[in-house]
Motif scaffolding. Structure first.
Motif, PDB file in Angstrom:
ATOM      1  N   UNK A   1       0.810  -1.217   0.000  1.00 44.28           N
ATOM      2  CA  UNK A   1       0.000   0.000   0.000  1.00 44.28           C
ATOM      3  C   UNK A   1       0.845   1.269   0.000  1.00 44.28           C
ATOM      4  N   UNK A   2       1.988   1.232   0.670  1.00 42.58           N
ATOM      5  CA  UNK A   2       2.779   2.455   0.775  1.00 42.58           C
ATOM      6  C   UNK A   2       3.213   2.947  -0.604  1.00 42.58           C
ATOM      7  N   UNK A   3       3.615   2.031  -1.472  1.00 43.03           N
ATOM      8  CA  UNK A   3       4.068   2.415  -2.809  1.00 43.03           C
ATOM      9  C   UNK A   3       2.995   3.174  -3.564  1.00 43.03           C
ATOM     10  N   UNK A   4       1.755   2.769  -3.407  1.00 40.99           N
ATOM     11  CA  UNK A   4       0.661   3.384  -4.153  1.00 40.99           C
ATOM     12  C   UNK A   4       0.025   4.552  -3.405  1.00 40.99           C
ATOM     13  N   UNK A   5      -0.087   4.445  -2.084  1.00 45.21           N
ATOM     14  CA  UNK A   5      -0.896   5.401  -1.326  1.00 45.21           C
ATOM     15  C   UNK A   5      -0.108   6.351  -0.437  1.00 45.21           C
ATOM     16  N   UNK A   6       1.118   6.004  -0.102  1.00 44.93           N
ATOM     17  CA  UNK A   6       1.880   6.866   0.785  1.00 44.93           C
ATOM     18  C   UNK A   6       1.167   7.062   2.112  1.00 44.93           C
ATOM     19  N   UNK A   7       1.054   8.309   2.563  1.00 43.55           N
ATOM     20  CA  UNK A   7       0.464   8.609   3.866  1.00 43.55           C
ATOM     21  C   UNK A   7      -1.021   8.255   3.950  1.00 43.55           C
ATOM     22  N   UNK A   8      -1.662   8.076   2.792  1.00 43.32           N
ATOM     23  CA  UNK A   8      -3.074   7.698   2.829  1.00 43.32           C
ATOM     24  C   UNK A   8      -3.293   6.317   3.441  1.00 43.32           C
ATOM     25  N   UNK A   9      -2.236   5.528   3.580  1.00 46.41           N
ATOM     26  CA  UNK A   9      -2.379   4.214   4.219  1.00 46.41           C
ATOM     27  C   UNK A   9      -2.820   4.354   5.674  1.00 46.41           C
ATOM     28  N   UNK A  10      -2.652   5.549   6.253  1.00 44.49           N
ATOM     29  CA  UNK A  10      -3.116   5.786   7.614  1.00 44.49           C
ATOM     30  C   UNK A  10      -4.642   5.846   7.677  1.00 44.49           C
ATOM     31  N   UNK A  11      -5.280   6.102   6.532  1.00 39.52           N
ATOM     32  CA  UNK A  11      -6.733   6.251   6.485  1.00 39.52           C
ATOM     33  C   UNK A  11      -7.408   5.040   5.857  1.00 39.52           C
ATOM     34  N   UNK A  12      -6.851   4.552   4.762  1.00 43.29           N
ATOM     35  CA  UNK A  12      -7.442   3.379   4.113  1.00 43.29           C
ATOM     36  C   UNK A  12      -6.348   2.485   3.522  1.00 43.29           C
ATOM     37  N   UNK A  13      -6.696   1.222   3.371  1.00 40.68           N
ATOM     38  CA  UNK A  13      -5.774   0.251   2.795  1.00 40.68           C
ATOM     39  C   UNK A  13      -6.487  -0.483   1.674  1.00 40.68           C
ATOM     40  N   UNK A  14      -5.756  -0.713   0.589  1.00 41.68           N
ATOM     41  CA  UNK A  14      -6.341  -1.364  -0.566  1.00 41.68           C
ATOM     42  C   UNK A  14      -5.867  -2.790  -0.741  1.00 41.68           C
ATOM     43  N   UNK A  15      -6.735  -3.598  -1.334  1.00 39.74           N
ATOM     44  CA  UNK A  15      -6.420  -4.991  -1.646  1.00 39.74           C
ATOM     45  C   UNK A  15      -6.909  -5.281  -3.061  1.00 39.74           C
ATOM     46  N   UNK A  16      -6.096  -5.995  -3.823  1.00 37.16           N
ATOM     47  CA  UNK A  16      -6.461  -6.339  -5.196  1.00 37.16           C
ATOM     48  C   UNK A  16      -6.113  -7.807  -5.447  1.00 37.16           C
ATOM     49  N   UNK A  17      -7.065  -8.696  -5.242  1.00 38.22           N
ATOM     50  CA  UNK A  17      -6.801 -10.116  -5.484  1.00 38.22           C
ATOM     51  C   UNK A  17      -6.426 -10.390  -6.941  1.00 38.22           C
ATOM     52  N   UNK A  18      -5.859 -11.555  -7.181  1.00 36.88           N
ATOM     53  CA  UNK A  18      -5.463 -11.953  -8.533  1.00 36.88           C
ATOM     54  C   UNK A  18      -6.652 -11.895  -9.485  1.00 36.88           C
ATOM     55  N   UNK A  19      -6.418 -11.369 -10.663  1.00 39.28           N
ATOM     56  CA  UNK A  19      -7.403 -11.294 -11.757  1.00 39.28           C
ATOM     57  C   UNK A  19      -8.502 -10.261 -11.520  1.00 39.28           C
TER      58      UNK A  19
END
Length: 225
Positions: free
Chosen positions: A76-94
């Motif tokens: 998440x840090x690579x994509x969101x930076x400090x926004x990881x403090x507020x939300x976290x993303x998940x992207x399963x395969x496919x």
């Protein structure tokens, strides 16, 4: 091949987002910082679906929102930076938007139009994955604010991507009485639905029998909200 006689809407799950329930249900919390999740226990965390929509329309192939970029799989840090403090993303395969479009037999270059409901990261992160689309558009209100609030939005997600804007130039439909008619025939409308963001749109899809569906984006996360 698009069937010219009808409109088809495909619901795409383009990720998951984990956040504090105070974000979608902010009215239930007296703590003004509750939405950040700071100093809040895990029991307050929700995991919600991230949705995009592929519309096979007689006038073209339309995508609503893009979900998460595949970068989120590496962290998440690579994509969101400090926004990881507020939300976290998940992207399963496919689940990436381009992966799902390919499963329908299309490539991203086949997309005639990408319409962004708004530009928060869970909707705009995957823009780079569909940058070969013929046209990408968002409301001018959303575009203007998204490029002025770098802590709320992540403008790097649309860096070097050609994004056009549209105006809510018609009246008479929607709770706020403003909308943009995408094809000029009433079959695909972007309704002005401010609140979650100041320039957010919901998409109204109407067939020749006047039946319609509203793709409401983050106007409401659940029945409760």
């Amino acid at each position: 091949m698009i069937d010219k006689s009808k409109i088809k809407i495909h619901i795409l799950r383009t990720g998951l987002v984990k956040l504090d329930k105070a974000l979608p249900f902010h009215g239930q919390s007296r703590n003004p910082l509750a939405f950040t999740g700071l100093f809040r226990s895990e029991v307050n965390q929700l995991i919600l679906p991230v949705s995009s929509y592929l519309i096979e329309h007689p006038k073209g192939l339309v995508l609503i929102d893009t979900g998460w970029h595949t970068n989120i799989r590496q962290g998440n840090w690579q994509e969101l930076g400090l926004q990881t403090k507020i939300n976290k993303g998940y992207l399963p395969a496919n689940w990436a938007v381009n992966e799902q479009i390919n499963r329908f037999g299309y490539s991203t270059s086949d997309i005639d139009l990408v319409l962004m409901s708004h530009l928060h990261s869970d909707h705009a992160s995957g823009l780079e994955l569909v940058k070969e689309a013929k046209k990408i558009m968002v409301s001018s209100e959303e575009w203007n604010i998204a490029n002025k609030l770098p802590l709320v939005y992540l403008p790097g997600e649309w860096k070097n991507i050609n994004i056009g804007t549209y105006e809510y130039n018609r009246q008479g439909i929607g709770a706020f009485n403003r909308y943009y008619d995408v094809f000029g025939d009433g079959s695909l409308l972007q309704l002005y639905t401010p609140g979650h963001t100041s320039g957010m749109s919901a998409t109204l899809v109407k067939d020749i029998d006047k039946k319609y569906i509203i793709l409401a984006a983050d106007t409401g996360y659940t029945k409760e909200s």
